[in-house]
Design a protein around this motif. Structure first.
Motif, short mmCIF file in Angstrom:
data_model
loop_
_atom_site.label_atom_id
_atom_site.label_comp_id
_atom_site.label_asym_id
_atom_site.label_seq_id
_atom_site.Cartn_x
_atom_site.Cartn_y
_atom_site.Cartn_z
N LEU A 105 0.84 -1.21 0.00
CA LEU A 105 0.00 0.00 0.00
C LEU A 105 0.87 1.25 0.00
CD1 LEU A 105 -2.71 -1.11 2.59
CD2 LEU A 105 -2.84 -1.16 0.08
N CYS A 106 0.85 1.96 -1.09
CA CYS A 106 1.64 3.18 -1.25
C CYS A 106 0.89 4.35 -0.63
CB CYS A 106 1.85 3.41 -2.75
SG CYS A 106 3.08 4.63 -3.17
N THR A 107 1.59 5.46 -0.44
CA THR A 107 0.96 6.65 0.15
C THR A 107 -0.22 7.12 -0.68
OG1 THR A 107 3.24 7.21 0.65
CG2 THR A 107 1.59 8.84 1.21
N GLY A 131 -3.29 0.25 -6.20
CA GLY A 131 -2.25 -0.77 -6.12
C GLY A 131 -1.36 -0.78 -7.33
N HIS A 132 -0.07 -0.51 -7.09
CA HIS A 132 0.90 -0.56 -8.20
C HIS A 132 2.23 -1.16 -7.74
CE1 HIS A 132 1.34 3.31 -6.13
NE2 HIS A 132 2.62 3.09 -6.30
N GLU A 133 2.25 -1.69 -6.50
CA GLU A 133 3.48 -2.30 -5.98
C GLU A 133 3.19 -3.80 -5.86
OE1 GLU A 133 4.47 -0.08 -2.44
OE2 GLU A 133 4.65 1.78 -3.56
N ILE A 134 3.36 -4.51 -6.96
CA ILE A 134 2.81 -5.86 -7.05
C ILE A 134 3.88 -6.94 -7.19
CG2 ILE A 134 0.65 -5.06 -8.10
CD1 ILE A 134 1.81 -6.25 -10.81
N THR A 161 9.60 -3.77 -5.17
CA THR A 161 10.39 -3.38 -6.35
C THR A 161 10.05 -1.96 -6.79
OG1 THR A 161 10.30 -5.68 -7.12
CG2 THR A 161 11.03 -4.03 -8.71
N GLU A 162 8.75 -1.67 -6.85
CA GLU A 162 8.34 -0.36 -7.38
C GLU A 162 8.80 0.79 -6.49
OE1 GLU A 162 5.76 3.09 -8.34
OE2 GLU A 162 5.98 2.06 -6.45
N PRO A 163 8.54 0.76 -5.17
CA PRO A 163 9.06 1.87 -4.37
C PRO A 163 10.59 1.97 -4.41
CG PRO A 163 8.03 0.18 -2.96
CD PRO A 163 7.67 -0.13 -4.38
N TYR A 175 6.23 0.85 8.21
CA TYR A 175 6.92 1.18 6.96
C TYR A 175 6.00 0.75 5.80
CZ TYR A 175 10.82 2.38 9.92
OH TYR A 175 11.59 2.99 10.87
N ARG A 176 6.13 -0.48 5.27
CA ARG A 176 5.17 -0.89 4.24
C ARG A 176 4.25 -1.98 4.77
NH1 ARG A 176 4.85 2.99 1.40
NH2 ARG A 176 5.22 3.05 -0.85
N VAL A 177 2.98 -1.84 4.44
CA VAL A 177 1.99 -2.86 4.74
C VAL A 177 1.60 -3.51 3.42
CG1 VAL A 177 -0.37 -3.26 5.56
CG2 VAL A 177 1.16 -1.74 6.83
#
Ligand SMILES: [Zn+2]
Ligand SMILES: [Zn+2]
Length: 348
Positions: free
Chosen positions: A40-42, A61-64, A153-155, A342-344
């Motif tokens: 989950l991005c900001t 969603g784009h961090e897959i 990968t994306e972040p 941090y990231r969920v």
């Protein structure tokens, strides 16, 4: 009759619901991915609290990360075997606009025009069980890398693009302002480049996390002037590179004041609110410093991110704060909003 799939949609303020929607089928050059994890991005978090106005329902969603499920007619199965673990660059690169043709896909004019399955649902679509991406946007991983790490990968690619803009050299001082997930990713990468990392962050837990992962110097800006401290550390010159990963415009002013002559100051985060900050034109003239920004993952930086994670050069394990099943998406979003995480990641 086409098949359906589950997707996590933001359906209202602080409400994320599992919906059923049409399952996308791969076009000739596309790969259908069975998504297993999406971070989950900001941006998605801002949609969830309705700070960002969008049509609803929205499947963000784009961090897959996931596995290859099916191939379009023109995709070579020997290169993209069904079942292979993959990640994808969900944001589009059209490969034909002014910016793409200059090798700068972070500015692609079609980047954020992505819209799912007709008028009913909006969003980038990573929080769904399936997605179809052009094969040029799909990267394979070796077996054995956890999906949760692959989802970062994306972040990481966004951060690598930022580091490219900041262009630090071995032995330099690199200041990172803000110790959230993006600040920590900057520090992990910078540490590998042989620079002296300096973090300015008021939260003691985030400073401790950075120190435990190799950050050289930490500053508590609530107790001392971060600008003064950086000047003192650098013989009064200021740092060669400064990365501002916070959304606060007042901090942006500090970031510029910490930047030395010939230095580079990168505005990594979007600003909320976007308040202008004063810059002395004479300082700019005399210092030959560069003020720049960084947005989106490039294609080269995506490739680098896959290598860093896939080869185990960077371990991002500790940055995955929690993993939730798709049925508990609202809780996952609430968790992601906490400053302590941090990231969920949501499992799909
Ligand atoms: Zn992102
Ligand atoms: Zn383009």
């Amino acid at each position: 009759m086409s098949e359906t799939m589950h997707a996590v949609a933001v359906t209202g303020e602080r409400e994320a619901t599992l919906i059923r929607m049409e399952r996308p089928e791969p076009k000739r050059n596309e790969i259908q991915i069975r998504i297993r994890a999406c971070a989950l991005c900001t941006w998605e978090q801002r949609v969830f609290i309705r700070e960002k106005e969008t049509p609803l329902p929205l499947v963000g969603g784009h961090e897959i990360a996931g596995e290859i499920c099916a191939l379009g007619a023109d995709v070579d199965e020997s290169k993209y075997p069904v079942g292979a673990p993959v990640t994808g660059r969900v944001q589009k690169a059209c490969h034909s606009c002014y910016y793409c043709r200059r090798g700068e896909p972070t500015q692609c004019v079609e980047l954020n025009t992505f819209r799912l399955n007709g008028p009913a649902v909006y969003g980038m679509g990573g929080l769904a069980e399936y997605i179809c991406l052009d094969r040029s946007a799909v990267w394979r991983y070796e077996n054995g890398v956890p999906f949760e790490q692959m989802a970062l990968t994306e972040p990481l690619a966004c951060v690598l693009n930022s580091i490219r803009r900041g262009d630090p050299h071995m032995g330099d001082d690199a200041v990172v302002i803000g110790g959230g997930v993006m600040g920590q990713l900057h520090l992990l990468c910078l540490e590998k480049l042989g620079v002296r990392t300096i973090l300015s962050e008021p939260d003691p837990a985030r400073r401790a996390f950075a120190q435990a992962h190799g950050c050289r110097i930490t500053i508590d800006p609530a107790r001392e002037s971060a600008v003064e401290r950086v000047l003192q550390l650098t013989g009064g010159r200021g740092a060669e590179t400064v990365f501002n990963t916070t959304a606060v415009s007042a901090v942006e002013e500090d970031a510029i004041r910490m930047t030395g002559k010939l230095g580079r100051c990168v505005t990594y985060s979007s600003q909320h609110p976007d308040s202008p900050v004063p810059v002395s034109p004479n300082w700019l003239h005399n210092s030959e410093a560069v003020l720049t920004g960084a947005v989106n993952p490039g294609i080269t930086s995506f490739d680098q991110a896959v290598n860093l994670i896939g080869k185990g050069i960077l371990s991002l394990d500790d940055l995955v704060s929690a993993v939730y099943p798709k049925e508990r998406a609202t809780e996952a979003f609430e968790e992601a909003l906490k400053p302590s995480t941090y990231r969920v990641v949501i499992r799909l």
